[in-house]
Design an enzyme around this catalytic site. Structure first.
Site, mmCIF file in Angstrom:
data_model
loop_
_atom_site.group_PDB
_atom_site.id
_atom_site.type_symbol
_atom_site.label_atom_id
_atom_site.label_comp_id
_atom_site.label_asym_id
_atom_site.label_seq_id
_atom_site.Cartn_x
_atom_site.Cartn_y
_atom_site.Cartn_z
ATOM 1 N N GLY A 46 -24.487 -21.569 5.894
ATOM 2 C CA GLY A 46 -23.062 -21.377 6.071
ATOM 3 C C GLY A 46 -22.189 -22.576 5.777
ATOM 4 N N GLY A 48 -21.705 -23.840 2.732
ATOM 5 C CA GLY A 48 -21.093 -23.725 1.416
ATOM 6 C C GLY A 48 -21.970 -24.160 0.263
ATOM 7 N N LYS A 49 -23.290 -24.163 0.457
ATOM 8 C CA LYS A 49 -24.201 -24.598 -0.608
ATOM 9 C C LYS A 49 -24.040 -23.749 -1.866
ATOM 10 C CE LYS A 49 -27.889 -23.850 1.730
ATOM 11 N NZ LYS A 49 -27.241 -23.357 2.952
ATOM 12 N N THR A 50 -23.978 -22.426 -1.683
ATOM 13 C CA THR A 50 -23.903 -21.542 -2.850
ATOM 14 C C THR A 50 -22.618 -21.775 -3.624
ATOM 15 O OG1 THR A 50 -25.278 -19.847 -1.805
ATOM 16 C CG2 THR A 50 -23.837 -19.135 -3.595
ATOM 17 N N SER A 51 -21.496 -21.888 -2.929
ATOM 18 C CA SER A 51 -20.219 -22.117 -3.607
ATOM 19 C C SER A 51 -20.238 -23.426 -4.382
ATOM 20 C CB SER A 51 -19.072 -22.136 -2.588
ATOM 21 O OG SER A 51 -18.965 -20.903 -1.929
ATOM 22 N N ASP A 73 -33.047 -18.716 -2.125
ATOM 23 C CA ASP A 73 -32.749 -18.154 -0.805
ATOM 24 C C ASP A 73 -33.186 -16.698 -0.763
ATOM 25 O OD1 ASP A 73 -31.668 -17.274 1.587
ATOM 26 O OD2 ASP A 73 -29.796 -18.364 1.330
ATOM 27 N N THR A 531 -18.257 -12.790 1.626
ATOM 28 C CA THR A 531 -19.708 -12.942 1.472
ATOM 29 C C THR A 531 -20.470 -12.696 2.772
ATOM 30 O OG1 THR A 531 -19.435 -14.440 -0.404
ATOM 31 C CG2 THR A 531 -21.535 -14.529 0.765
#
Length: 618
Positions: A46, A48-51, A73, A531
């Site tokens: 949560g 913000g790694k993906t963003s 993931d 998301t």
């Protein structure tokens, strides 16, 4: 779309809907200074790694680099961010020239892995024997091995990635990532010593021929000229403590060249306009000032909180910029009215049964640990016996609770401790009947990484049994890791049913308890953002396929319910309306809304206030 990552090539000349020349000028970032070929983004769920990984891929692609974005993931949402379906194959992002993505689907990888082992003997061996092999390969250990097999191939097989200048890895939340990065060394060491004879016979079939691949993966991970690891965190004390532990654990396995990104920092200008914003800003600055020394020494970038959801190319392209988005479309829009119940009303329903298992599930970073602690302390305050526990390798329940309460006990399923306990038990029982050579073989077999799966599942089963006489409140690991644990639970159930069903004997398995609404209540925790709500809906679908019906949803940290007044927070509050509506009318049979709080909900007193607090209505 492509067939398989093992035979895919990026096509030349994919048209870009937005030319690289039109890409907004981004701020200078330490972690993007002369980036090596492999970039890893990891951290607590949560944050913000993906963003950040997606935005990094866009920046490099805009510079003319050929980029492959890979998610490891189990609950990947890269496809959601880009608005297309990706899956377990290299897929070109149509709107971005030179960019492709791949989501390593553990279940799909495991199916391919199983077929590679079982296929050659199907039709040659009796059906019962084949079914037994398939069952042996059905657990989470096989899934982990298969996913890591795909992961290491991307690191070392030049033919797979020859079309790409950079490979960006968007990794699972911290505990699972540490496990993944340790696996090449763990399996290499295990193969060096011999593979034993029992618990991993199925999953380990064919692994020995991969020995050179695993060694090469370890070398690639430890080489700063090839690999850069970016730790992503929020300006929160607990998150920074955890990322400091992650830094040390990764450095211990050779990943010493690390960078730090603090994401979602509330701008100081907002603090002068709103008591809530002022409290959040002060809290964040205090956390940054008290940052652990090992983090303070790292190259660091701070990213300001954005007023919009980071979904879609336009939003991602603004993540590393100071260019404010066009707010004209939101002028005059009202803050949504929040009608959700309070958390206290859910606790009333839970307490009515007198005992049972309460599992809080959801995406990393949505506040499961805090809400689990709040539910537990409120039940204990009412004089009910409560066991508060966690299956999250990265959870810190003790820090959140920060105190004691009558009728409440606290524990954690520690994979390392549970594995050591399991090994000792097996050596004392099975090992006692063996000669020296047999005991040595058994000890070797118990050093397999698969042993951890068995040990953690047994601890999980013990805790579930307690719910027959008291309340057990479980803070689970982020979605993907929890589903792997449930996969092991389902595999155990199928094996017991196969063994006992034909004999007409009565039996109860942990899975049967999870499926019984009188014994188990699952609370899905989410944020009022695109998301997290999509991932929560996918989790609910996965649970239903396993015969588990979620009891309630909790929308946590709602700005709309908090009465915010700063312009940035007001815009975020307006964005929450559609997501709260989706939960209320499409996903949940019952739900509660928990407002964002000025004071961090740490300690028994604040947790009790959180559990009994009402939503601020408008």
């Amino acid at each position: 779309a492509f067939r398989c990552c093992r035979c895919s090539r990026l096509p030349v000349g994919v048209a870009a809907a937005v030319p690289a020349a039109d890409f907004l000028k981004v701020n200078a970032m330490n972690f993007l200074d002369k980036p090596p070929r492999f970039l890893f983004f990891t951290g607590k769920g949560g944050v913000g790694k993906t963003s950040i990984a997606c935005a990094t891929a866009l920046v490099l692609a805009a510079q003319g680099r050929r980029v492959l974005l890979v998610s490891t993931d189990p609950a990947s949402n890269v496809g959601q961010v880009f608005g297309i379906e990706i899956g377990n194959h290299i897929t070109a992002i149509p709107a971005v020239s030179g960019l492709a993505a791949l989501e390593i689907d553990p279940q799909a990888a495991a199916q391919v892995y199983r077929e590679r082992i079982v296929g050659p003997v199907r039709g040659l061996l009796p059906d019962a024997v084949v079914r037994g092999i398939e069952e042996q390969l059905s657990g989470a250990c096989t899934t982990e091995i298969a996913a890591f097999d795909e992961f290491t191939a991307l690191l070392v097989d030049a033919q797979l990635t020859t079309d790409f200048d950079h490979i960006i890895f968007d990794t699972a939340p911290t505990g699972h990532t540490i496990r993944l990065l340790q696996l090449p060394g763990a399996w290499s060491g295990f193969l060096e010593e011999g593979k034993g004879d029992a618990s991993c016979l199925g999953p380990l079939a064919g692994l020995e021929k991969q020995r050179s691949q695993y060694k090469a993966a370890v070398d690639a991970l430890a080489d700063p000229a090839r690999t850069r690891l970016v730790l992503v965190a929020r300006a929160q004390q607990a998150t920074l403590r955890e990322v400091a532990r992650t830094h040390e654990e990764l450095a211990a396995i050779g990943l010493t060249r690390q960078y730090l990104v603090i994401n979602g920092v509330l701008p100081a200008a907002e603090a002068a306009l709103d008591p809530l914003a002022a409290a959040l800003h002060a809290r964040e600055q205090a956390a940054l000032a008290a940052m652990p020394e090992v983090l303070a020494a790292l190259p660091r970038d701070d990213l300001p909180l954005k007023p919009f959801n980071l979904v879609g190319l336009d939003a991602l392209r603004q993540l590393f910029t100071d260019v404010p988005p066009d707010a004209a479309a939101e002028t005059g829009q009202p803050v949504p009215v929040v009608h959700g119940a309070s958390l206290a009303s859910l606790v009333d329903g839970i307490a009515a049964d007198g005992h049972g298992l309460v599992m809080l599930m959801g995406k990393g970073g949505v506040g499961k640990t805090t809400l689990a602690a709040a539910v537990a302390v409120e039940l204990a305050r009412r004089g009910l016996p409560v066991h508060l526990t966690t299956s999250d390798p990265a959870a810190h329940l003790a820090d959140t609770l920060d105190g004691a309460l009558p009728h409440l006990k606290l524990s954690r399923i520690d994979p390392h401790a549970e594995t050591e306990r399991y090994r000792a038990h097996i050596l004392q029982t099975r090992g006692a009947q063996l000669d020296a050579q047999g005991r040595a073989l058994l000890e070797e077999d118990l050093r397999s990484p698969c042993t951890e799966e068995i040990a953690v599942f047994q601890a999980f089963s013990r805790i579930i049994r307690e719910a027959a006489r008291s309340f057990v409140v479980m803070d689970t690991a982020p979605t993907g890791h929890t589903l792997l644990l449930l996969d092991a639970t389902g595999a155990y159930h199928r094996e017991i049913a196969r063994q006992m069903g034909d004999k007409g004997m009565h039996f109860t398995t942990p899975m049967m308890q999870l499926q019984d609404p009188q014994q188990t209540k699952v609370l899905i925790v989410t944020l009022a953002e695109t998301t997290p709500v999509l991932e929560a809906a996918n989790l609910q679908a996965d649970l239903r396929r396993a015969g588990i019906e979620p009891w309630a949803w909790v929308i946590n940290n709602s700005v709309a319910a908090a009465g915010a007044r700063s312009p940035l927070l007001l815009r975020r509050a307006r964005n929450e309306g559609a997501e709260i509506d989706a939960v209320a009318h499409r996903h949940a049979t019952r739900y509660a809304v928990v407002p964002m709080l000025q004071d961090e909900p740490v300690g028994v007193e604040r947790l009790l206030a959180l559990a009994s607090g009402a939503v601020v209505a408008r």
